[in-house]
Design an enzyme around this catalytic site. Structure first.
Site, short mmCIF file in Angstrom:
data_model
loop_
_atom_site.label_atom_id
_atom_site.label_comp_id
_atom_site.label_asym_id
_atom_site.label_seq_id
_atom_site.Cartn_x
_atom_site.Cartn_y
_atom_site.Cartn_z
N ALA A 66 0.87 -1.17 0.00
CA ALA A 66 0.00 0.00 0.00
C ALA A 66 0.91 1.23 0.00
O ALA A 66 2.06 1.15 0.47
CB ALA A 66 -0.86 -0.01 1.25
N GLY A 112 0.39 -4.94 0.93
CA GLY A 112 -0.81 -4.97 0.08
C GLY A 112 -0.56 -5.67 -1.25
O GLY A 112 -1.50 -6.19 -1.86
N GLU A 115 -0.92 -9.23 -0.45
CA GLU A 115 -2.35 -9.42 -0.15
C GLU A 115 -3.17 -9.46 -1.44
O GLU A 115 -4.11 -10.24 -1.56
CB GLU A 115 -2.84 -8.32 0.80
CG GLU A 115 -2.25 -8.49 2.21
CD GLU A 115 -2.58 -7.33 3.13
OE1 GLU A 115 -2.21 -6.18 2.79
OE2 GLU A 115 -3.18 -7.55 4.19
N GLU A 135 4.36 -5.20 7.40
CA GLU A 135 3.60 -4.18 8.13
C GLU A 135 4.05 -3.96 9.57
O GLU A 135 4.05 -2.84 10.05
CB GLU A 135 2.10 -4.51 8.11
CG GLU A 135 1.41 -4.24 6.76
CD GLU A 135 1.50 -5.39 5.79
OE1 GLU A 135 2.28 -6.34 6.04
OE2 GLU A 135 0.78 -5.36 4.77
N1 COA Z 1 4.60 3.08 -0.64
C1 COA Z 1 4.99 4.24 -1.18
N2 COA Z 1 6.12 4.35 -1.92
C2 COA Z 1 6.85 3.23 -2.10
C3 COA Z 1 6.49 1.99 -1.54
C4 COA Z 1 5.30 1.94 -0.77
N3 COA Z 1 4.85 0.81 -0.23
N4 COA Z 1 7.44 1.07 -1.86
C5 COA Z 1 8.35 1.73 -2.60
N5 COA Z 1 8.02 3.02 -2.75
C6 COA Z 1 8.73 4.08 -3.48
C7 COA Z 1 9.94 4.56 -2.70
O1 COA Z 1 9.55 5.53 -1.74
C8 COA Z 1 10.77 5.14 -3.81
O2 COA Z 1 10.25 6.39 -4.18
P1 COA Z 1 11.23 7.66 -4.46
O3 COA Z 1 12.08 7.22 -5.61
O4 COA Z 1 10.28 8.77 -4.79
O5 COA Z 1 11.99 7.86 -3.20
C9 COA Z 1 10.52 4.19 -4.97
O6 COA Z 1 9.29 3.53 -4.67
C10 COA Z 1 11.58 3.13 -5.14
O7 COA Z 1 11.74 2.44 -3.92
P2 COA Z 1 13.14 2.25 -3.16
O8 COA Z 1 12.87 2.02 -1.72
O9 COA Z 1 14.08 3.34 -3.52
O10 COA Z 1 13.68 0.90 -3.85
P3 COA Z 1 14.69 -0.17 -3.24
O11 COA Z 1 15.06 -1.06 -4.35
O12 COA Z 1 15.78 0.52 -2.49
O13 COA Z 1 13.83 -0.99 -2.16
C11 COA Z 1 11.88 -2.15 -1.35
C12 COA Z 1 12.75 -1.80 -2.57
C13 COA Z 1 10.65 -2.88 -1.88
C14 COA Z 1 12.65 -3.09 -0.42
C15 COA Z 1 11.48 -0.87 -0.60
O14 COA Z 1 10.94 0.04 -1.53
C16 COA Z 1 10.46 -1.06 0.49
O15 COA Z 1 10.79 -1.57 1.56
N6 COA Z 1 9.20 -0.61 0.25
C17 COA Z 1 8.16 -0.62 1.23
C18 COA Z 1 7.64 -2.02 1.44
C19 COA Z 1 6.58 -2.05 2.49
O16 COA Z 1 6.84 -1.85 3.66
N7 COA Z 1 5.35 -2.33 2.06
C20 COA Z 1 4.25 -2.50 2.96
C21 COA Z 1 3.41 -1.28 3.02
S1 COA Z 1 2.07 -1.51 4.14
#
Ligand code: COA
Length: 260
Positions: A66, A112, A115, A135
Site C-alpha cells: 500500500a 498490500g 495481499e 507491516e
Molecule cells: N509506498 C509508497 N512508496 C513506495 C512503496 C510503498 N509501499 N514502496 C516503494 N516506494 C517508493 C519509494 O519511496 C521510492 O520512491 P522515491 O524514488 O520517490 O523515493 C521508490 O518507490 C523506489 O523504492 P526504493 O525504496 O528506492 O527501492 P529499493 O530497491 O531501495 O527498495 C523495497 C525496494 C521494496 C525493499 C522498498 O521500496 C520497500 O521496503 N518498500 C516498502 C515495502 C513495504 O513496507 N510495504 C508495505 C506497506 S504496508
C-alpha cells in the site's frame, strides 16, 4: 475505459491488467485501488474474457505494498476505514470474481502487494520475486486480508513467522510453502500464465465460476462449503455448458462450450 495507474489489455480470451507505477514500485494508492476495481469489474463482465492475469510493470516489482505516503498521518477511524474500503473494493472483490484470476508475481510482492496476489485464485512467480508482509516493521498489521489469507495458504505457523519477522521469502521458498504454484524465469512468467489460462479456457466458464464459489465458501465464516457445493453442482445441470459437455463426451468429440 482509460486508466492512469494501470493498463488493461485484452487478447485471445485473456485480459491482462498491469499495475503501472514502476517509479513507486507499483505501490497501491487509493486511485490505483479504484482503477483496479473498475478494470476487474469490466473484465469480469466481458463475455470474451475467460481468464484475467494481473501483474506489475517493470522488472522489479509486482506491488511493493500500500502507498505508505497516503496513510502515514491517519487516525484510528481512518485506518479502519482504509482497510474496510480496500477489502470491499479490491481484495474480497477479486477473490469472489467468477472469472479466474492469476497473479503473475514478477518481483517484490510486499504488504498490500502480497495481499493482492493472495486474493487472486492462484499465483505464479518469477525467480526474482520476493514476498512478505512487512507491516509490523511499520507499526501496523496487514489490513487487506493478509492475516487471514496467508495462514490459509501457508499454514498458521509459517504465517505467524512471516508476519512477526516482517521478513521476505524468495520465490523458491514461496513455492515450497505453497504460496505460489510455479516459479519460472522472468521472461517465461507471462507465457506460462497464458499457457495455464489456455488450459482453463478449454473448460466450461460457468462451471468454473461455480467451482470458485464453492471453494471460497469453505473459507467463509458461517457458510457451509459442502452445502454451497451441493447447490452449485445442481446449478450446473441447468446450463447449456453441461448439456454440451456431456453430449460432446458421449459423441466422442471436443466440447465447444457456449459459456452459458
Ligand atoms: N509506498 C509508497 N512508496 C513506495 C512503496 C510503498 N509501499 N514502496 C516503494 N516506494 C517508493 C519509494 O519511496 C521510492 O520512491 P522515491 O524514488 O520517490 O523515493 C521508490 O518507490 C523506489 O523504492 P526504493 O525504496 O528506492 O527501492 P529499493 O530497491 O531501495 O527498495 C523495497 C525496494 C521494496 C525493499 C522498498 O521500496 C520497500 O521496503 N518498500 C516498502 C515495502 C513495504 O513496507 N510495504 C508495505 C506497506 S504496508
Amino acid at each position: 475505459m482509460a486508466y492512469e495507474n494501470i493498463l488493461s489489455d485484452y487478447q485471445n480470451g485473456i485480459t491482462t491488467i498491469t499495475i503501472n507505477r514502476p517509479k513507486k514500485l507499483n505501490a497501491l494508492n487509493k486511485d490505483t485501488i479504484q482503477e483496479l476495481h473498475d478494470a476487474f469489474d469490466e473484465a469480469n463482465n466481458d463475455p470474451d474474457t475467460k481468464v484475467i492475469i494481473i501483474t506489475g510493470s517493470g522488472e522489479k516489482a509486482f506491488v511493493a505494498g500500500a502507498d505508505i505516503s497516503e496513510f502515514a498521518d491517519f487516525s484510528v477511524e481512518e485506518g479502519g476505514q482504509l482497510a474496510a474500503q480496500g477489502q470491499a473494493i479490491l481484495f474480497d472483490f477479486v477473490e469472489n470474481l467468477g472469472t479466474p484470476v492469476i497473479a503473475a508475481v514478477n518481483g517484490f510482492a510486499l504488504g498490500g502487494g502480497l495481499e493482492l496476489a493472495m486474493s487472486c485464485h492462484f499465483r505464479v512467480a518469477s525467480i526474482n520475486a520476493r514476498m512478505g508482509l512487512p507491516e509490523t516493521s511499520l507499526g501496523v498489521i496487514p489490513g487487506y486480508g493478509g492475516t487471514q489469507r496467508l495462514p490459509q495458504l501457508v499454514g498458521k505457523g509459517r504465517a505467524m513467522e512471516m508476519i512477526m519477522t516482517a521478513g521476505m521469502i524468495d520465490a523458491n521458498q514461496a513455492l515450497s510453502y505453497g504460496l505460489v504454484n510455479h516459479v519460472v524465469e522472468q521472461a517465461e512468467l507471462l507465457p506460462l500464465c497464458e499457457k495455464i489460462a489456455g488450459k482453463i479456457m478449454r473448460n466450461s466458464s460457468v462451471a468454473i465460476a461455480e467451482a470458485i464459489k464453492s471453494v471460497n465458501a469453505g473459507y467463509k465464516d458461517g457458510v457451509n462449503g459442502f452445502d454451497t457445493e451441493i447447490k452449485s453442482f445442481g446449478n450446473c445441470f441447468g446450463t447449456e455448458d453441461f448439456a454440451e459437455g456431456t453430449t460432446a463426451f458421449l459423441e466422442k468429440r471436443k466440447a465447444d462450450f457456449p459459456g452459458r
